[in-house]
Each structure stands twice: as C-alpha cells, then as structure tokens.
Design a protein around this motif. Structure first.
Motif, PDB file in Angstrom:
ATOM      1  N   ALA A  31       0.318  -4.167   2.346  1.00 23.22           N
ATOM      2  CA  ALA A  31       0.118  -3.361   3.768  1.00 23.22           C
ATOM      3  C   ALA A  31       0.488  -1.895   3.358  1.00 23.22           C
ATOM      4  CB  ALA A  31       1.275  -3.816   4.613  1.00 23.22           C
ATOM      5  N   PRO A  32      -0.197  -1.002   3.572  1.00 28.02           N
ATOM      6  CA  PRO A  32      -0.103   0.521   3.420  1.00 28.02           C
ATOM      7  C   PRO A  32       1.124   1.118   3.872  1.00 28.02           C
ATOM      8  CG  PRO A  32      -2.420   0.083   3.795  1.00 28.02           C
ATOM      9  CD  PRO A  32      -1.598  -1.316   4.318  1.00 28.02           C
ATOM     10  N   ASP A  33       1.597   0.445   4.901  1.00 29.10           N
ATOM     11  CA  ASP A  33       2.534   1.221   5.728  1.00 29.10           C
ATOM     12  C   ASP A  33       4.084   0.751   5.215  1.00 29.10           C
ATOM     13  OD1 ASP A  33       2.308  -1.282   6.421  1.00 29.10           O
ATOM     14  OD2 ASP A  33       3.209  -0.839   8.561  1.00 29.10           O
ATOM     15  N   ILE A  34       4.075   0.190   4.012  1.00 31.32           N
ATOM     16  CA  ILE A  34       4.887  -0.549   3.323  1.00 31.32           C
ATOM     17  C   ILE A  34       6.477   0.429   3.458  1.00 31.32           C
ATOM     18  CG2 ILE A  34       4.484   0.067   0.970  1.00 31.32           C
ATOM     19  CD1 ILE A  34       5.917  -2.243   0.121  1.00 31.32           C
ATOM     20  N   LEU A  35       6.286   1.751   3.308  1.00 25.51           N
ATOM     21  CA  LEU A  35       7.390   2.775   3.170  1.00 25.51           C
ATOM     22  C   LEU A  35       8.409   2.574   4.128  1.00 25.51           C
ATOM     23  CD1 LEU A  35       5.943   5.673   1.559  1.00 25.51           C
ATOM     24  CD2 LEU A  35       6.962   3.937   0.303  1.00 25.51           C
ATOM     25  N   ALA A  36       7.765   2.373   5.319  1.00 24.91           N
ATOM     26  CA  ALA A  36       8.739   2.120   6.526  1.00 24.91           C
ATOM     27  C   ALA A  36       9.263   0.823   6.631  1.00 24.91           C
ATOM     28  CB  ALA A  36       8.036   2.713   7.856  1.00 24.91           C
ATOM     29  N   GLN A  37       8.961  -0.169   5.936  1.00 21.10           N
ATOM     30  CA  GLN A  37       9.426  -1.378   6.089  1.00 21.10           C
ATOM     31  C   GLN A  37      10.772  -1.614   5.528  1.00 21.10           C
ATOM     32  OE1 GLN A  37       6.839  -4.512   5.058  1.00 21.10           O
ATOM     33  NE2 GLN A  37       5.018  -3.960   6.376  1.00 21.10           N
ATOM     34  N   PRO A  38      11.636  -2.736   5.958  1.00 17.65           N
ATOM     35  CA  PRO A  38      12.868  -2.986   5.651  1.00 17.65           C
ATOM     36  C   PRO A  38      12.678  -3.423   4.094  1.00 17.65           C
ATOM     37  CG  PRO A  38      12.362  -4.502   7.057  1.00 17.65           C
ATOM     38  CD  PRO A  38      11.277  -3.561   7.209  1.00 17.65           C
TER      39      PRO A  38
END
Lengths: 142, 461
Positions: A63-70
């Motif tokens: 998932a490319p949006d990983i940076l915002a994930q916990p």
C-alpha cells in the motif's frame, strides 16, 4: 562472549516507538539516529513488536500510503527476544538461520537494548582480530 | 603549529597502551600522553594477571616498551585516581581523559557460605601469586588436600593449573617468591574445576585445555558421561562454523578416555554442576561444596542454558576459589553502568547519565568499557575505536579547556600530592634489577612485591 558485551558500548538509550505512532515518524527516527529498526513498546512499556526497514519496504509494496499508517499495521509481532546472558555465537546462529537483522534484548521482561547483525559481526571481527594480534605478538616479540 | 592536545590515560594495561599507540600514529597532531597507574609498575594484568607459566604471553610488553619510548609519552606510577588526583585536577590539566582501569573485582556466586574461611575470589589468588603489592600479604591454606575452582574460563584453569604444578615447574617462572615458597609445600592432591554447563559451552580456550594434559606430575580427569554431549549441544556443534569447538570437545573426550596414570595430583574437570552452598565446620572453615546437577535447555535466542535438577552432590573440599566473572569498579565522579559493571559509554565516549549524551573530553577503553571479554589483543580494536572518536572530537574542537595545560604543572602537582611517583625510567631500573635477580636463579625475573621494596631498590626509601 555474552550479549551483554555487545550492549556495554552501545550506551543506555534504547530508541522505541509506540504502536499508534505513524510510519513517517519511524523513518524520521531511523534517519535521526542512523538506525534500521525500532522496538515497538505499548503504553505499559511491554514489547509489542519490532519495526525494521524491510517491514516498511514490504508495506510499501502492499500500500503506497503506508507513511500515514500506524506502526501497528506494519510491525512484526512475533518477536524473538534475547537475554544479556545469551551467548553471542548462538544468537548469531539464530539470526542467520531465521534471517533476522535486529533483536530486542530483555532482562527480566524489561527492554534493555537492541542488537543488530552488524553489532554481532563487529564484535566477532574484533574478537578474531584480537586473537590474530595476540598470536602475532607472541611470534614476533616472544 | 597545530593546537596541543594533552591526554591523560588512567591505567597502564593493554587497552591503555593500544590507545596511546593509536593516538601517536596520527600525523599532524601535536599530542602528548601522560599515563597514570595506581601501582608503581606498568602493564596491568600482563604483569598481575597472566599466569607465571605463560611467559610467551607476557612478551607483549616489549611492544608496549616501544610505545613508551615515544618522546610524547610519560608514565606516572604509584598515583591513585581519587586520592592523589581528582577528576577536577585532570580537567584542569588535560584536553582529553581516557579511563582504562579494567575489571578489578569479581562476581560473587550469591550462595550461602561464600564468606567462610577457605573461600576466596580467584582474582585474589591470581594477584597473590603474581606479586601484586595489594595482595602480597594474603594467606591460602595449602595444607588442604582438596580444592574446588568454580568456573571453567581461562582464569579458573590458570588457578587450577598453578595448584597442580610441581615446585620444579614453578621454579622457572616469575611467580612471586613467597608464592613459590608456599606452593612448594602445598599438600593439594585433588583439584576440581566446576562448570555450570557442558564441554561445548566451557569458556576456556584450546591451548589452555591442551596444556593441562601436559603437566609434569598432574593429570586431567573427566567423567566419561560428563564429557558426552547432550542432544542440544550435539546439534549446535553440528551446525557450528567454528572448528575450535570441535577440537575442544575432542580434547576433553580424549581426557575422559585416558586411563589414570597415577600422577601425584589430579585435576578433575566437572560439567553440568552448579554450587548451591559452601559448608563449613564449627571453626568456620570450608569442608564441603554442595552441588546440584544441571541439564541444558535452549533459550529463545538459541543459547543453551543450565537448568538445575533435583540431583544433589556433596564434594568434600577445604578450599574454594570462585571464578565466575569479573566486573569493573566505579571511579570517583565518573558515570557507571552498574548492571554491566562498566563505565556508561557509547563506543568509548563516556555518557552523561541524565542526558545520555557524551561528556566532553572523557573516554574509556578495555574491560572498563566493554566488560571482561577476549584476549590481550582484543583490546587493540577496542582501543582503536575509542581513539578514533577522540581524534574525531579533537578535530571538531570538542575538547576540555584546561587552565594549566603545561606538562610541568602536572609534575609540580604530583610532587606535592605524591612525591613517591614512579616514572617509566624508574620502572626500567626496577625491571633491570628484577631480571638480574632472576638470572642468577634461572628465572625470567624475581619480582618486587611491595612499594617500600621498590622505593628502596631505587635508593629513594
């Protein structure tokens, strides 16, 4: 040689992160301290997991949006922990066999450090270099 | 001219000399090193720890002599950090300080009876037979016939071997005179080395274990079932990349198969047993060592640890030496990591306990930095790491700002605080006399074992 020898020159500071913090914060800490893994610790101070560079790479592929994930979404939960009394050689073997690059060190359930495969290689190298040095001195000076 | 960097080195063992060597190798640096030791004589455990029957290992001091010959090097012996010099003094005279004070004390077993008469730390016995002035007065009851040494590291094996050597064997070494005399009348017949874990986990190195099979009038004895590896150890050995492990097990199993030859002394090497109590008689003298048998279990990290069983054993012995590890002693005003027994540090930079940041100008190397591990040469890469950070910090200007950086100020201060300080030239004179005294007797040297004696030899009494 014991794991405590590896820890003794690493200072007393273990950098940790909470499961609810973001992956972006993990990366910032990696850069700030020039490290490749963090121990994930819950509110009670217990080890909840480990997050390493490879976990982030794997997460990015998913998932490319990983940076915002916990952190909890990406971290490894099944963590092998070692003790300061463990033998360096045995731990090296375990890390090699199980392809682990970082391990938390616990003493009576308390987090007391983290060791990397790089730490282990360095200390083994120093030991071999020390033996060679000692033998050479005996030949040349003895 | 580049800025002068004056370095104070506390301790004069291998780590201290390797640190000095590394610093001297830097070109384009205007550097001076003053080395201090609590004892009048240099070389730390090379003089006070290495067994007398290992002269080849002591030859490393020739290398240290070359380092001491550098015009930028000074030695001040018989100077005690804390008593004669404080940290504030060093900060007033030096840009950088390195602590290389080693691991001066031993770990206790933590079992009942440790304080009985006849129970000793192995370190004290080692310091005694090596003529360390602080330990020369000690007495060991060598009228006993049976002794146990707890531990299977190289120090434990040194102690066991020294108890097994004949007067003739000891008589060609640099052992302290009084120890030679005492050990020549020793009635010890049985010596037991006690290891918590199995043959594969024993910390002694192969040359040491081979050596006990080549003593003049003593032989190693190992119980055949204790020499056998358990399943976990066998599996660990099968995947081990270290050929030395294979060899170690072979040597030990070889001893187990050897029929007894009836030599005067027997060195029993026992495995998988932990002491649980030292028992004494009414007079408070050790009579028995109580042991519990262990089995090995694997930890998560892959180590094989000892786990006690309910099987007990009583070993009648009149002397017990504990050799289960060493730890550093805290220095006045220097941050200490109590659990590891080392100075709080990161790769040799001393850390402030509050901020966990490096303290300016303070460093450590050797056993006080990493704990007691490795051989003499291991201190070279260890000290190089510390020296590397010192040079890095010096280049960045991260140095102490001494108010009196002149070498002469330190000499003036010492004349005031400790007029009986020893220089390297003083040591060289002592060394010459010791060697000459030994030459007459066919020994490498006869050591001075008290400071008074040393002062007298230099005509300074």
């Amino acid at each position: 040689m014991k794991i405590s020898t590896v820890l003794s020159t690493k200072g007393a500071n273990v950098i940790t992160i909470r499961p609810e913090q973001s992956v972006r914060e993990v990366i910032a800490l990696f850069l700030q301290y020039n490290i490749g893994a963090l121990v994930v610790v819950d509110a009670a101070g217990a080890v909840a997991g480990l997050i390493a560079e490879r976990d982030i790479v794997r997460g990015l592929a998913r998932a490319p949006d990983i940076l915002a994930q916990p952190v909890s979404a990406v971290m490894a939960r099944d963590v092998i922990a070692v003790s300061p009394q463990d033998d360096v050689v045995s731990v090296m073997q375990t890390m090699t066999e199980k392809r682990l690059r970082h391990l938390p060190v616990l003493e009576q359930d308390q987090l007391t450090g983290i060791i990397s495969i790089g730490d282990i290689i360095k200390i083994q190298l120093d030991e071999y270099q020390g033996e060679v040095e000692t033998l050479e001195t005996q030949i040349t000076e003895g | 001219m580049t800025q002068l960097v004056r370095v104070a080195l506390l301790g004069s063992g291998p780590a201290a000399f390797y640190a000095a060597e590394h610093l001297f190798r830097q070109v384009g640096l205007n550097l001076e090193v003053d080395m201090f030791d609590r004892l009048p004589t240099p070389f730390g455990l090379v003089r006070g720890g290495v067994a007398p029957d290992h002269p080849k290992i002591k030859a490393v001091t020739k290398l240290y002599d070359h380092i001491a010959a550098d015009p930028r090097f000074r030695f001040y012996g018989n100077v005690d950090f804390g008593a004669h010099l404080t940290l504030a003094d060093l900060r007033a005279h030096y840009h950088q300080i390195i602590y290389c004070t080693g691991a001066q004390t031993d770990r206790r077993l933590g079992i009942p009876g440790e304080g009985l008469r006849g129970s000793h730390p192995a370190t004290e016995f080692v310091a005694w037979y090596n003529g360390h002035p602080d330990y020369a007065h000690l007495q060991f009851d060598l009228t006993q016939e049976r002794a146990a040494v707890i531990g299977v590291g190289n120090v434990a094996i040194d102690v066991a071997r020294m108890l097994c050597r004949t007067p003739e064997e000891l008589g060609t070494t640099d052992i302290a005179d009084y120890a030679l005399e005492a050990l020549s009348h020793s009635r010890i017949k049985e010596v037991y080395l006690i290891g918590r874990r199995g043959p594969l986990q024993a910390a002694f190195s192969n040359p040491e274990i081979k050596e006990v099979g080549e003593m003049a009038d003593a032989e190693p004895i190992i119980l055949p079932d204790e020499a056998e590896l358990d399943d976990l150890s066998r599996a660990a050995l099968a995947t081990s990349a270290d050929r030395a492990d294979q060899k170690k097990v072979e040597i030990l199993q070889g001893y187990a198969r050897r029929p007894p030859t009836g030599q005067a002394r027997r060195l029993h090497i026992r495995f998988l047993a932990s002491p649980t109590e030292i028992i004494g008689n009414e007079a408070g003298q050790v009579t028995t060592l109580r042991l519990v048998k262990n089995v090995l279990v694997a930890t998560e990290g892959g180590s094989l640890n000892a786990k006690t069983t309910d099987q007990l054993e009583e070993l009648p012995v009149g002397l017990v030496f504990r050799s289960v590890g060493y730890r550093g002693v805290p220095l006045p005003d220097v941050p200490f990591h109590d659990r590891w027994g080392v100075i709080l540090n990161e790769q040799g930079r001393v850390l402030d306990p509050e901020t966990k940041q490096p303290r300016v100008g303070e460093y450590c190397a050797g056993w006080i930095k990493r704990g007691p591990s490795g051989v003499i040469g291991t201190n070279k890469p260890d000290a190089a790491e510390t020296a590397h950070h010192m040079l890095e910090d010096a280049a960045q200007g991260r140095l102490l700002q001494p108010v009196q950086p002149e070498a002469q100020c330190v000499i003036d201060l010492l004349r005031q605080r400790q007029p009986h300080y020893f220089t390297f030239a003083d040591w060289q004179k002592l060394d010459e006399i010791e060697v000459a005294r030994g030459h007459a007797l066919g020994r490498p040297r006869v050591k001075f074992t008290s400071v008074t004696e040393m002062l007298a030899a230099l005509g300074r009494a």
